[in-house]
Design a protein around this motif. Structure first.
Motif, PDB file in Angstrom:
ATOM      1  N   ASP A  44      -9.978  19.776  -7.624  1.00 31.56           N
ATOM      2  CA  ASP A  44     -11.021  18.814  -7.636  1.00 31.56           C
ATOM      3  C   ASP A  44     -12.277  19.432  -8.418  1.00 31.56           C
ATOM      4  N   GLY A  45     -11.882  20.293  -9.423  1.00 34.13           N
ATOM      5  CA  GLY A  45     -13.179  20.796 -10.191  1.00 34.13           C
ATOM      6  C   GLY A  45     -13.718  22.052  -9.882  1.00 34.13           C
ATOM      7  N   ARG A  46     -13.360  22.371  -8.329  1.00 30.50           N
ATOM      8  CA  ARG A  46     -13.856  23.504  -7.993  1.00 30.50           C
ATOM      9  C   ARG A  46     -13.751  24.827  -8.791  1.00 30.50           C
ATOM     10  N   VAL A  47     -12.482  24.857  -9.318  1.00 33.07           N
ATOM     11  CA  VAL A  47     -12.237  25.943 -10.144  1.00 33.07           C
ATOM     12  C   VAL A  47     -12.113  25.363 -11.679  1.00 33.07           C
ATOM     13  N   ASN A  48     -12.609  25.844 -12.480  1.00 30.39           N
ATOM     14  CA  ASN A  48     -12.450  25.227 -13.579  1.00 30.39           C
ATOM     15  C   ASN A  48     -11.280  25.370 -14.612  1.00 30.39           C
ATOM     16  N   CYS A  49     -10.835  26.621 -14.606  1.00 31.58           N
ATOM     17  CA  CYS A  49      -9.934  26.719 -15.793  1.00 31.58           C
ATOM     18  C   CYS A  49      -9.008  28.238 -15.040  1.00 31.58           C
ATOM     19  N   SER A  50      -8.199  28.678 -15.727  1.00 31.64           N
ATOM     20  CA  SER A  50      -7.656  29.911 -15.516  1.00 31.64           C
ATOM     21  C   SER A  50      -8.083  30.263 -16.967  1.00 31.64           C
ATOM     22  N   PRO A  51      -8.780  31.731 -17.027  1.00 34.94           N
ATOM     23  CA  PRO A  51      -9.333  32.545 -15.585  1.00 34.94           C
ATOM     24  C   PRO A  51     -10.560  32.121 -15.002  1.00 34.94           C
ATOM     25  N   HIS A  52     -11.031  32.225 -13.997  1.00 36.84           N
ATOM     26  CA  HIS A  52     -12.331  31.865 -13.412  1.00 36.84           C
ATOM     27  C   HIS A  52     -12.615  32.743 -12.293  1.00 36.84           C
ATOM     28  N   LEU A  53     -13.744  33.500 -12.600  1.00 39.79           N
ATOM     29  CA  LEU A  53     -14.159  34.709 -11.554  1.00 39.79           C
ATOM     30  C   LEU A  53     -15.160  34.301 -10.901  1.00 39.79           C
ATOM     31  N   PHE A  54     -15.004  34.854  -9.448  1.00 47.93           N
ATOM     32  CA  PHE A  54     -16.129  34.572  -8.427  1.00 47.93           C
ATOM     33  C   PHE A  54     -16.611  35.873  -7.985  1.00 47.93           C
TER      34      PHE A  54
END
Length: 256
Positions: free
Chosen positions: A199-209
């Protein structure tokens, strides 16, 4: 292919209010500790191969090994897209992304088509299972599986290949890994990571938090596709700022 076309390199921040602190604590995307960066990726994503290489090399250069860790999480493109990550799209990325970080290891697939990996879920499960041993074991297995696929043309869908790669790292207890892997207990964790990314909480591969809520999707790279989308056209890199990895890692270190 999940969103790779937009510039998402800005590291977002929050104002640190009590409500936001509670929200961050409840956010499953964020790492559990300040010394850890959550890294959502798939193993057969070329942008993620660049990102993971840069994370490791920048951490080493900054002297942060043993201080900042990477929590590799599953962003399974095959589940998001409901199909195999198309080989024509993957092949079209190699010369473009490989030119950004040639030392990461790249080679066009040399084996027969029927030996090409049809899924990365077993390998993603193994990376998670290795966390039972240590962050270091999981990091090294993840990186070795990427190199096995991208540089060595090995079918990382297969159990024996995954365990062979684990053995080659010298950092993984392969017997212990096989026991956890074969029990199937890592699959729910991988599916939970997938759920946390939907649901768009992570936008793509890769995404860092980072632990404090700051995040960066496809760090430093702004790309677009020409002559068709993924699998038909080819990517063009409009901007590449690898220095953002130094910023991310020093920010993580400052949280300690």
């Amino acid at each position: 292919m999940t969103d790779r076309t937009t510039d998402r390199t800005t590291i977002r921040t929050t104002d640190g209010t009590a409500a936001e602190e509670r929200g961050r604590a409840a956010d499953p995307r964020l790492p559990a500790a300040p010394d850890t960066i959550a890294v959502y990726t798939d193993l057969n994503c070329s942008f993620a191969h660049v990102a993971v290489h840069r994370l490791h090399e920048t951490r080493r250069r900054l002297g942060l090994e043993g201080r900042v860790w990477f929590d590799l999480r599953a962003f399974p493109l095959e589940l998001f897209n409901r199909e195999v990550n198309a080989r024509p799209g993957v092949d079209s990325e190699i010369s473009v992304l490989g030119a950004l970080e040639p030392e990461a290891g790249w080679r066009l697939w040399q084996g027969p088509d029927w030996t090409y990996p049809v899924t990365t879920l077993p390998a993603l499960e193994a990376v998670h299972a290795a966390k039972d041993q240590s962050w270091h074991a999981s990091e090294q297995l993840d990186r070795a599986l990427r190199r096995a696929f991208w540089a060595e043309g090995r079918c990382i869908s297969q159990r024996h290949v995954i365990l062979d790669v684990a053995e080659e790292t010298g950092a993984v207890d392969v017997t212990a890994l096989a026991e956890v892997f074969d029990s199937g207990t890592a699959r729910p964790a991988v599916m939970a990571q997938y759920a946390s990314a939907r649901d768009g909480r992570v936008n793509c591969s890769p995404h860092l938090f980072l632990h404090d809520g700051r995040d960066s999707a496809n760090p430093g790279i702004r790309a677009r596709w020409v002559n068709g989308d993924f699998g038909t056209g080819f990517p063009v890199i409009d901007e590449d700022r690898p220095e953002i990895y130094e910023k991310l890692l020093t920010q993580a270190a400052d949280l300690l």
